[in-house]
Design a protein around this motif. Structure first.
Motif, PDB file in Angstrom:
ATOM      1  N   LEU A  62     -28.070  13.868 -38.123  1.00 26.64           N
ATOM      2  CA  LEU A  62     -27.634  15.019 -37.337  1.00 26.64           C
ATOM      3  C   LEU A  62     -26.548  14.644 -36.343  1.00 26.64           C
ATOM      4  O   LEU A  62     -25.614  15.414 -36.121  1.00 26.64           O
ATOM      5  CB  LEU A  62     -28.843  15.600 -36.597  1.00 26.64           C
ATOM      6  CG  LEU A  62     -28.589  16.921 -35.882  1.00 26.64           C
ATOM      7  CD1 LEU A  62     -28.238  17.997 -36.880  1.00 26.64           C
ATOM      8  CD2 LEU A  62     -29.797  17.330 -35.063  1.00 26.64           C
ATOM      9  N   TYR A  63     -26.649  13.463 -35.736  1.00 26.91           N
ATOM     10  CA  TYR A  63     -25.729  13.128 -34.647  1.00 26.91           C
ATOM     11  C   TYR A  63     -24.544  12.282 -35.075  1.00 26.91           C
ATOM     12  O   TYR A  63     -23.616  12.105 -34.313  1.00 26.91           O
ATOM     13  CB  TYR A  63     -26.488  12.445 -33.496  1.00 26.91           C
ATOM     14  CG  TYR A  63     -27.086  13.471 -32.583  1.00 26.91           C
ATOM     15  CD1 TYR A  63     -28.288  14.091 -32.895  1.00 26.91           C
ATOM     16  CD2 TYR A  63     -26.416  13.876 -31.428  1.00 26.91           C
ATOM     17  CE1 TYR A  63     -28.809  15.072 -32.087  1.00 26.91           C
ATOM     18  CE2 TYR A  63     -26.943  14.861 -30.612  1.00 26.91           C
ATOM     19  CZ  TYR A  63     -28.136  15.449 -30.937  1.00 26.91           C
ATOM     20  OH  TYR A  63     -28.647  16.440 -30.150  1.00 26.91           O
ATOM     21  N   ILE A  72     -31.388   6.261 -17.749  1.00 22.43           N
ATOM     22  CA  ILE A  72     -32.733   5.728 -17.998  1.00 22.43           C
ATOM     23  C   ILE A  72     -33.382   6.332 -19.252  1.00 22.43           C
ATOM     24  O   ILE A  72     -33.735   5.585 -20.173  1.00 22.43           O
ATOM     25  CB  ILE A  72     -33.647   5.911 -16.758  1.00 22.43           C
ATOM     26  CG1 ILE A  72     -33.051   5.238 -15.536  1.00 22.43           C
ATOM     27  CG2 ILE A  72     -35.044   5.393 -17.042  1.00 22.43           C
ATOM     28  CD1 ILE A  72     -33.202   3.755 -15.470  1.00 22.43           C
ATOM     29  N   PRO A  73     -33.510   7.660 -19.348  1.00 20.74           N
ATOM     30  CA  PRO A  73     -34.099   8.180 -20.595  1.00 20.74           C
ATOM     31  C   PRO A  73     -33.259   7.827 -21.817  1.00 20.74           C
ATOM     32  O   PRO A  73     -33.803   7.526 -22.884  1.00 20.74           O
ATOM     33  CB  PRO A  73     -34.119   9.695 -20.381  1.00 20.74           C
ATOM     34  CG  PRO A  73     -34.030   9.882 -18.917  1.00 20.74           C
ATOM     35  CD  PRO A  73     -33.218   8.747 -18.400  1.00 20.74           C
ATOM     36  N   ALA A  74     -31.929   7.825 -21.658  1.00 25.47           N
ATOM     37  CA  ALA A  74     -31.060   7.529 -22.793  1.00 25.47           C
ATOM     38  C   ALA A  74     -31.208   6.083 -23.240  1.00 25.47           C
ATOM     39  O   ALA A  74     -30.765   5.723 -24.322  1.00 25.47           O
ATOM     40  CB  ALA A  74     -29.604   7.818 -22.442  1.00 25.47           C
ATOM     41  N   THR A  75     -31.789   5.236 -22.400  1.00 21.17           N
ATOM     42  CA  THR A  75     -32.047   3.856 -22.801  1.00 21.17           C
ATOM     43  C   THR A  75     -33.420   3.718 -23.441  1.00 21.17           C
ATOM     44  O   THR A  75     -33.595   3.015 -24.433  1.00 21.17           O
ATOM     45  CB  THR A  75     -31.963   2.922 -21.576  1.00 21.17           C
ATOM     46  OG1 THR A  75     -30.706   3.096 -20.958  1.00 21.17           O
ATOM     47  CG2 THR A  75     -32.128   1.478 -21.978  1.00 21.17           C
ATOM     48  N   VAL A  76     -34.394   4.412 -22.864  1.00 19.96           N
ATOM     49  CA  VAL A  76     -35.789   4.211 -23.292  1.00 19.96           C
ATOM     50  C   VAL A  76     -36.072   4.863 -24.642  1.00 19.96           C
ATOM     51  O   VAL A  76     -36.670   4.248 -25.532  1.00 19.96           O
ATOM     52  CB  VAL A  76     -36.746   4.764 -22.211  1.00 19.96           C
ATOM     53  CG1 VAL A  76     -38.174   4.655 -22.686  1.00 19.96           C
ATOM     54  CG2 VAL A  76     -36.563   4.012 -20.911  1.00 19.96           C
ATOM     55  N   GLY A 121     -26.013  20.022 -20.564  1.00 18.97           N
ATOM     56  CA  GLY A 121     -27.041  19.633 -19.605  1.00 18.97           C
ATOM     57  C   GLY A 121     -27.588  18.261 -19.928  1.00 18.97           C
ATOM     58  O   GLY A 121     -27.119  17.597 -20.858  1.00 18.97           O
ATOM     59  N   TYR A 122     -28.573  17.849 -19.133  1.00 19.49           N
ATOM     60  CA  TYR A 122     -29.107  16.499 -19.301  1.00 19.49           C
ATOM     61  C   TYR A 122     -29.729  16.294 -20.669  1.00 19.49           C
ATOM     62  O   TYR A 122     -29.552  15.257 -21.295  1.00 19.49           O
ATOM     63  CB  TYR A 122     -30.112  16.193 -18.195  1.00 19.49           C
ATOM     64  CG  TYR A 122     -29.438  15.940 -16.868  1.00 19.49           C
ATOM     65  CD1 TYR A 122     -28.741  14.755 -16.651  1.00 19.49           C
ATOM     66  CD2 TYR A 122     -29.456  16.885 -15.858  1.00 19.49           C
ATOM     67  CE1 TYR A 122     -28.099  14.512 -15.460  1.00 19.49           C
ATOM     68  CE2 TYR A 122     -28.819  16.656 -14.654  1.00 19.49           C
ATOM     69  CZ  TYR A 122     -28.137  15.466 -14.457  1.00 19.49           C
ATOM     70  OH  TYR A 122     -27.491  15.238 -13.282  1.00 19.49           O
ATOM     71  N   LEU A 132     -29.958  13.416 -25.799  1.00 13.04           N
ATOM     72  CA  LEU A 132     -29.992  13.456 -27.267  1.00 13.04           C
ATOM     73  C   LEU A 132     -28.757  12.778 -27.852  1.00 13.04           C
ATOM     74  O   LEU A 132     -28.869  11.979 -28.790  1.00 13.04           O
ATOM     75  CB  LEU A 132     -30.071  14.909 -27.744  1.00 13.04           C
ATOM     76  CG  LEU A 132     -31.418  15.603 -27.518  1.00 13.04           C
ATOM     77  CD1 LEU A 132     -31.326  17.072 -27.896  1.00 13.04           C
ATOM     78  CD2 LEU A 132     -32.504  14.916 -28.325  1.00 13.04           C
ATOM     79  N   ALA A 133     -27.595  13.079 -27.272  1.00 17.21           N
ATOM     80  CA  ALA A 133     -26.358  12.501 -27.801  1.00 17.21           C
ATOM     81  C   ALA A 133     -26.380  10.980 -27.691  1.00 17.21           C
ATOM     82  O   ALA A 133     -26.093  10.261 -28.662  1.00 17.21           O
ATOM     83  CB  ALA A 133     -25.159  13.073 -27.066  1.00 17.21           C
ATOM     84  N   HIS A 134     -26.750  10.483 -26.519  1.00 14.73           N
ATOM     85  CA  HIS A 134     -26.795   9.026 -26.343  1.00 14.73           C
ATOM     86  C   HIS A 134     -27.804   8.395 -27.290  1.00 14.73           C
ATOM     87  O   HIS A 134     -27.583   7.303 -27.808  1.00 14.73           O
ATOM     88  CB  HIS A 134     -27.156   8.680 -24.898  1.00 14.73           C
ATOM     89  CG  HIS A 134     -25.966   8.609 -23.988  1.00 14.73           C
ATOM     90  ND1 HIS A 134     -24.812   7.931 -24.329  1.00 14.73           N
ATOM     91  CD2 HIS A 134     -25.739   9.122 -22.758  1.00 14.73           C
ATOM     92  CE1 HIS A 134     -23.935   8.043 -23.341  1.00 14.73           C
ATOM     93  NE2 HIS A 134     -24.466   8.765 -22.374  1.00 14.73           N
TER      94      HIS A 134
END
Lengths: 332, 379
Positions: free
Chosen positions: A66-67, B181-185, B240-241, B246-248
């Protein structure tokens, strides 16, 4: 909701959902669909182990598809359509329009220049730093300091270098170190970032400064992996240090040099932040990624923007194919 | 190999010297910004950062005298100091821009209308006249003075507390933390399961999937921007965040899977097969054996992803938007470079706030970073 709270919640929910998914889907497979008991136990176990890999893979494959995979096709489609005509198919019109734009050719020219200069200079400096630091006592500290810019963002690096290139008119004290040295040598103060075509090289210096550490670390490991006998034999035969380096060592780490070169090439193809922050493509410093950003998010011309993105993809493609072929050969 | 250089002392010196030059070249730009962030606006614009460590003699801008007048007998007097705070030594002064160094400290000078002015080396002045100064324009004084090296933490206070209007760096710092942080975990766990399947499970098409991951590793994320932004708008996430996370996650997965799979393939086969013989399911093998053993690779990827998300500009600009209260540090810096390009005290300090965290991570976890680089570069 405060974003920080949202972040903590996201971590908890995200991780919980991941763990929950993997645990529950495995339980479902083993206990309900193909239970490892009863009359068909052997067949059930076999079937369960055929399905299980896909349970493990599904979330990652879904996200990747998807990404990353789907957007490539979607962008290809966007580049063939016109947003103003409600997304009608226009063939190669966007590409034709782009090829009329002198800024596009300027970006291509600059990108090619970056592609030649930055990987070459970073690899050369990296090789030099690796070779020199490997033979002195405080080499690890030196390595650490040369490697440090890797941790700094492209934007942060741009601020750092903008101070280096700072310009004050004649008569005022120069606060940029480059102009201070230049005027100290008797030159007139220069606005380095506006003097085309040399300003592109001043932008490249920033990326070289960042990437040299990467090249050094990889090449240093490769240099250490060279069997000592080959070097010792060369010494016995009376080779000079320079001969040893260029005739014995460099040929043995050629494949690593190629890896470093291609990795930096990939970074260069996508270079965006440095140009945006330092010149924003003015004074003939435009590059493809910034051109694309301009078209997509400032002019809102998705067609031409996507076409520019496809050009970047096209330039990446040879490296992509080469990497895939290599990995296929290794895993076989 | 070391003894090649060891046999020739001259060569050893050349090596040491070259490395010193190289390190200096690589360190000076950063050092310049760091030093500048501890100087006042005035100091930065008047002298290069390299002269910050020595006392400096320089001409200050003209100061207009001011103060309460006092009557002492027949004369009217205004007394005060030109340098209220700093420990400055005056070396010369003047009252006209054409001769800013005309007089010495302590010299008494006659001005028009019978006015007399004295400025001493500490910057204390005494202006006297036979008539009142009421309604008169007081003279300007040009000074040349030596100031000792001086450093201040004021810039950091200003930038972080937000009292510098429009800088908003404190907020941007929190935003960046919230993004990274969430984008890493999140990607780590998703990738770990997939990597285990690709490393230790037998199924048709495995080699093809590995090749696909390697291919996706180099796809420029520029291609993903518009389609994904459209997708996010269509499914109601918008900018938004959540969209950034999701993208990261998506963009980080190929490297995560690649790194972890390469590491897991190298784990000892015996341990895993013994566990399977003892009746452990794949899920148990993964959670109890493979995951703990893969810690170094997990740490490597975590550092990469953290540095990448913290330093990223493009993904944040596109998926988080450019609203003022949502800017991340890098975006904030780009804005500052445009709007406050000349105010180096703000720019330098803000830049260092954004650089500080990755630098700390870098120096604390360098070992894992190097390991990850060595494993991650496609051979």
């Amino acid at each position: 909701m405060h974003p920080a709270v949202q972040a903590v919640l996201t971590i908890v929910i995200g991780l919980g959902a991941c763990i929950g998914y993997f645990w529950a889907s495995n339980q479902l497979l083993d206990r309900v669909i193909f239970p490892a008991r009863g009359a068909n136990i052997a067949r059930n176990i076999r079937r369960a182990s055929m399905i299980r890999p896909w349970l493990f893979l599904f979330p990652a494959m879904f996200a990747l598809g998807l990404y990353l995979a789907w957007p490539v096709l979607a962008t290809l489609w966007l580049s063939l359509t016109d947003r103003d005509q409600g997304g009608a198919f226009v063939g190669l019109a966007n590409y034709a329009q782009m090829s009329q734009d002198p800024k596009f050719w300027e970006a291509i020219r600059n990108n090619l220049l970056w592609l030649v200069v930055v990987p070459a200079a970073s690899t050369a400096f990296g090789l030099l730093a690796a070779q020199l630091t490997d033979r002195i006592g405080w080499g690890n500290i030196a390595k650490s300091l040369i490697f440090m810019p890797m941790a700094i963002s492209f934007v942060g690096a741009s601020v750092i270098w903008k101070l280096v290139y700072d310009f004050r008119p004649v008569g005022q004290e120069q606060i940029g170190i480059l102009n201070a040295i230049w005027t100290g040598l008797g030159g007139e103060p220069q606005t380095w970032l506006t003097m085309a075509p040399w300003n592109s090289f001043f932008l490249m210096a920033v990326l070289i400064w960042i990437q040299t550490g990467f090249a050094m670390v990889i090449l240093s490991a490769a240099l250490r992996g060279i069997p000592e006998e080959t070097v010792e034999a060369a010494i016995v035969d009376g080779a000079s240090p320079l001969q040893i380096f260029f005739r014995i060592k460099v040929p043995q780490i050629r494949s690593t040099i190629v890896v470093v070169w291609t990795t930096i090439t990939l970074v260069v193809l996508k270079i965006f932040d440095i140009v945006l922050a330092m010149t924003n493509g003015q004074w003939e410093t435009q590059v493809l990624a910034n051109y694309m950003y301009d078209k997509m998010f400032r002019a809102f011309d998705w067609g031409v923007g996507s076409a520019a993105a496809m050009v970047i993809m096209l330039l990446v493609l040879p490296i992509l194919v080469w990497n895939v072929v290599n990995v296929r050969r290794e895993t076989r | 190999m070391d003894n090649i250089a060891g046999r020739k002392p001259a060569l050893t010196w050349v090596v040491h010297l070259s490395v010193v030059v190289l390190v200096a070249l690589w360190l000076l730009p950063t050092l310049g910004l760091l030093v500048s962030s501890f100087r006042t606006a005035d100091q930065i614009s008047n002298s290069g950062w390299w002269s910050a460590f020595s006392a400096q003699e320089r001409q200050a801008p003209a100061i207009r005298l001011e103060g309460e007048e006092q009557q002492q007998g027949a004369t009217y007097v205004i007394e005060g100091t030109l340098f209220p705070a700093t420990d400055t030594t005056l070396t010369a002064w003047g009252t006209s821009s054409r001769a800013p160094q005309a007089y010495e400290p302590g010299q008494s000078v006659d001005l028009d209308d019978g006015w007399q002015l004295v400025v001493d080396d500490r910057g204390l002045f005494r202006l006297s006249a036979p008539q009142s100064f009421e309604g008169e324009r007081l003279p300007r004084v040009f000074t040349t003075a030596t100031t000792p090296p001086e450093f201040t933490l004021q810039n950091y206070g200003n930038v972080l507390s937000g009292s510098t209007s429009g800088a908003g760096v404190g907020q941007a710092f929190l935003n960046t933390l919230t993004v990274s942080i969430p984008a890493t975990v999140i990607p780590i766990l998703v990738a770990a399961f997939a990597a285990y399947a690709l490393a230790w499970m037998e199924f048709p098409g495995r080699a093809l999937l590995v090749a696909a991951v390697v291919g996706l590793l180099v796809v420029p994320l520029q291609l993903a921007l518009i389609p994904l932004l459209q997708l996010h708008n269509d499914i109601g996430i918008g900018k938004g965040y959540l969209g950034v996370w999701l993208a990261h996650t998506g963009f980080g997965l190929p490297l995560a899977i690649y790194l972890l799979r390469n590491y897991m393939v190298g784990l000892p086969k015996d341990i895993i097969e013994n566990a399977r013989v003892d009746g452990a399911t794949d899920f148990q093998v993964f959670v109890k054996i493979v995951l703990p053993l893969s810690f170094p690779a997990l740490a490597s990827f975590a550092i990469f992803q953290f540095l990448w998300t913290w330093n990223d500009l493009l993904v944040a600009l596109v998926f988080l938007g450019t609203d003022d209260d949502r800017l991340v540090l890098t975006a904030r810096l780009v804005n500052l470079m445009g709007s406050r390009g000349g105010q180096w005290e703000i720019l330098a300090t803000s830049a260092f706030v954004s650089i500080a965290v990755p630098l700390m991570v870098f120096f604390a976890m360098q070992k894992y970073l190097v390991r990850g680089l060595l494993a991650g570069s496609v051979k």
